[in-house]
Design a protein around this motif. Structure first.
Motif, PDB file in Angstrom:
ATOM      1  N   ALA A  23       0.775  -1.902  -0.170  1.00 38.96           N
ATOM      2  CA  ALA A  23      -0.175  -0.543   0.008  1.00 38.96           C
ATOM      3  C   ALA A  23       1.227   1.355   0.316  1.00 38.96           C
ATOM      4  O   ALA A  23       0.190   2.079  -0.293  1.00 38.96           O
ATOM      5  N   GLY A  24       2.404   0.685   0.753  1.00 44.22           N
ATOM      6  CA  GLY A  24       3.207   2.394   0.849  1.00 44.22           C
ATOM      7  C   GLY A  24       3.325   2.570  -1.216  1.00 44.22           C
ATOM      8  O   GLY A  24       4.582   3.912  -1.254  1.00 44.22           O
ATOM      9  N   VAL A  25       3.205   1.908  -1.559  1.00 41.10           N
ATOM     10  CA  VAL A  25       4.524   2.047  -3.470  1.00 41.10           C
ATOM     11  C   VAL A  25       3.500   3.023  -4.039  1.00 41.10           C
ATOM     12  O   VAL A  25       4.848   4.251  -4.434  1.00 41.10           O
ATOM     13  N   LEU A  26       2.646   3.503  -3.737  1.00 41.90           N
ATOM     14  CA  LEU A  26       1.561   4.994  -5.131  1.00 41.90           C
ATOM     15  C   LEU A  26       1.908   6.256  -3.898  1.00 41.90           C
ATOM     16  O   LEU A  26       2.521   7.268  -4.741  1.00 41.90           O
ATOM     17  N   PRO A  27       1.383   5.970  -3.027  1.00 39.97           N
ATOM     18  CA  PRO A  27       2.291   7.233  -1.764  1.00 39.97           C
ATOM     19  C   PRO A  27       3.334   7.404  -2.566  1.00 39.97           C
ATOM     20  O   PRO A  27       3.436   9.078  -2.009  1.00 39.97           O
ATOM     21  N   HIS A  28       4.546   7.164  -2.027  1.00 46.13           N
ATOM     22  CA  HIS A  28       6.125   7.123  -1.817  1.00 46.13           C
ATOM     23  C   HIS A  28       6.292   7.481  -3.637  1.00 46.13           C
ATOM     24  O   HIS A  28       7.465   8.132  -3.163  1.00 46.13           O
ATOM     25  N   LEU A  29       5.776   6.948  -4.484  1.00 49.13           N
ATOM     26  CA  LEU A  29       5.992   7.675  -5.731  1.00 49.13           C
ATOM     27  C   LEU A  29       5.400   8.502  -6.568  1.00 49.13           C
ATOM     28  O   LEU A  29       5.150   9.334  -7.746  1.00 49.13           O
ATOM     29  N   PRO A 119      10.977   7.619  -3.118  1.00 49.06           N
ATOM     30  CA  PRO A 119      11.123   6.539  -3.271  1.00 49.06           C
ATOM     31  C   PRO A 119      11.871   5.539  -3.260  1.00 49.06           C
ATOM     32  O   PRO A 119      12.170   4.639  -4.103  1.00 49.06           O
ATOM     33  N   LEU A 120      12.666   6.027  -2.214  1.00 49.52           N
ATOM     34  CA  LEU A 120      13.672   5.622  -2.028  1.00 49.52           C
ATOM     35  C   LEU A 120      13.192   3.755  -1.522  1.00 49.52           C
ATOM     36  O   LEU A 120      13.384   2.415  -1.383  1.00 49.52           O
ATOM     37  N   LEU A 121      12.244   4.310  -0.447  1.00 41.26           N
ATOM     38  CA  LEU A 121      10.826   3.424   0.242  1.00 41.26           C
ATOM     39  C   LEU A 121      10.239   2.523  -0.327  1.00 41.26           C
ATOM     40  O   LEU A 121      10.137   1.269  -0.658  1.00 41.26           O
ATOM     41  N   ALA A 122       9.893   3.036  -1.379  1.00 43.79           N
ATOM     42  CA  ALA A 122       9.051   2.883  -2.163  1.00 43.79           C
ATOM     43  C   ALA A 122      10.002   1.532  -3.188  1.00 43.79           C
ATOM     44  O   ALA A 122       9.636   0.162  -3.641  1.00 43.79           O
ATOM     45  N   LEU A 123      11.300   1.492  -3.742  1.00 44.76           N
ATOM     46  CA  LEU A 123      11.850   0.497  -4.548  1.00 44.76           C
ATOM     47  C   LEU A 123      12.226  -0.285  -3.670  1.00 44.76           C
ATOM     48  O   LEU A 123      12.651  -1.515  -3.686  1.00 44.76           O
ATOM     49  N   LEU A 124      12.591  -0.109  -1.739  1.00 47.56           N
ATOM     50  CA  LEU A 124      12.702  -1.408  -0.840  1.00 47.56           C
ATOM     51  C   LEU A 124      11.323  -2.385  -1.194  1.00 47.56           C
ATOM     52  O   LEU A 124      11.094  -3.181  -0.825  1.00 47.56           O
TER      53      LEU A 124
END
Length: 415
Positions: A23-29, A119-124
């Motif tokens: 659920a965090g990928v889209l908000p982080h990007l 973006p770094l958290l989304a990559l992780l």
């Protein structure tokens, strides 16, 4: 077949943490298209003032929305409450107040979290999700390989060589997935709490404010209970003692034929009843005199000075009535100081001065007694210091041997 409780908890925790990361990928990007558009537009047109101003406006508008989304994601999915920053808006907007407001809200930390760290958290997060997909694919490799024709299965996977390796790798990844997802989720929660929530100093200040409010409520509750006890004693026990004393006095006056020994016993009981009434009156006044609540500190101190068995010079200079708990502590300090001067210091006179300086109520009691009082010796002065300290006040004692003794208390009285 019963699944062990520990294994079930691990599976549920892995499912929760993996869903949290997904659920965090889209908000982080969410802000990546903004700065990507700004970079591409600037490189193509060279009009960097316009692109920078537009992208900055979009980032400033989007950061609060993304912060609210991240708070909801942490609270709903993993039960971590990221506190909200609620600084008080300045009454008058000046450059200094704007700087203080920005220092309290710390918008650059939120922007840095969403713009750079996101973006770094989304990559992780994508790496963890890829790990989850790979482990599931490896675990079910035999199942979906058997659905293929035999020739394709043998040519692509090596029926006896590659499929076992895929399955073993999938099982290893499946075993490592719960701890990996848990570690990443905890790291995200700590970063969000540190960057999107209040700082440690702000949390400590909020905690101090809460403790100050709760302490004030406790003091007011104790003061209300003290007034209730005073009212019950005055309306109940005191009236019974008065009735007893009246009945004993009537018995002495109306029964002249009583034997002498009986009359002596009744007379002694009558005197003890009157002494008990006097002591109860002193106790009630010491708890919380009614005049203090009805007419304020000036009138209560006037009555106290009149009852003190030594000359007391009283001066009260108050702009208005202060809070009831402050009045109660000030009265208690003065009452105890005059009692000590009478009983222990052999004083001939005393002076009481009460004044309000700004938001501080200053109380000073001076006597010409023997001196030598020590607040650190565990005497009644220690109790006075604690009562004053309960209101964040200051308590000082100056009592050289031979006198004079000066007791000073400064009580915050801002409403």
């Amino acid at each position: 077949m019963t699944i062990p409780a520990g294994l079930m908890r691990t599976v549920l925790r892995a499912q929760r943490d993996t869903g949290f990361l997904a659920a965090g990928v889209l908000p982080h990007l969410a802000l990546v298209p903004v700065w990507a558009w700004a970079a591409a537009t600037t490189a193509r047109t060279g009009n960097w003032p316009l692109t920078v101003s537009v992208s900055a406006a979009l980032i400033l508008l989007g950061a609060p929305v993304l912060t609210a989304v991240q708070r909801a994601r942490h609270r709903v999915l993993i039960g971590v409450d990221v506190p909200r920053l609620t600084p008080t808006a300045p009454k008058q907007w000046t450059w200094a107040s704007i700087v203080r407001w920005l220092a309290a809200t710390r918008p650059w930390r939120k922007i840095g979290y969403h713009l750079l760290l996101g973006p770094l958290l989304a990559l992780l997060e994508l790496l963890v999700l890829a790990m989850a997909a790979a482990c599931l694919a490896g675990v079910v490799a035999y199942a979906w390989a058997w659905a293929l024709p035999t020739g394709i299965r043998q040519d692509w996977f090596g029926y006896l060589t590659q499929l076992p390796a895929y399955t073993a790798a999938g099982l290893l990844l499946l075993c490592a997935l719960p701890w990996t997802a848990r570690a990443v989720a905890r790291a995200e929660a700590r970063l969000a709490s540190g960057l999107l929530g209040p700082s440690r100093a702000q949390r400590l200040q909020e905690r101090v404010d809460q403790l100050a409010v709760s302490r004030t409520d406790l003091i007011e509750a104790v003061d209300a209970e003290r007034r209730r006890i005073e009212r019950d004693l005055h309306d109940g026990t005191q009236q019974r003692l008065v009735s007893l004393a009246v009945n004993l006095g009537l018995a002495i006056a109306t029964r002249p034929d009583l034997p002498s020994d009986v009359r002596e016993v009744i007379t002694r009981a009558h005197l003890e009843a009157k002494e008990a009434i006097a002591e109860l009156n002193d106790l009630v006044r010491g708890l919380h005199p009614a005049v203090l609540e009805d007419r304020g500190l000036d009138a209560a101190l006037s009555g106290l000075a009149a009852r003190t068995p030594l000359p007391v010079r009283l001066r009260v200079d108050l702009e208005e009535r202060v809070a009831p708990n402050v009045e109660s502590v000030a009265y208690f300090v003065i009452s105890e100081a005059l009692t000590n001067a009478t009983k222990h210091a052999s004083a001939m006179r005393a002076e009481v001065m009460v004044s309000q300086v700004g938001e501080v109520l200053r109380v000073r009691v001076t006597d010409d007694g023997l001196g030598g009082a020590d607040a650190a010796a565990g005497t009644g002065l220690t109790g006075l210091a604690k009562r004053v300290g309960s209101l964040d006040g200051a308590f000082h004692v100056s009592s050289p041997v031979g006198g004079p003794t000066t007791i000073t208390a400064e009580l915050p009285c801002a409403r």
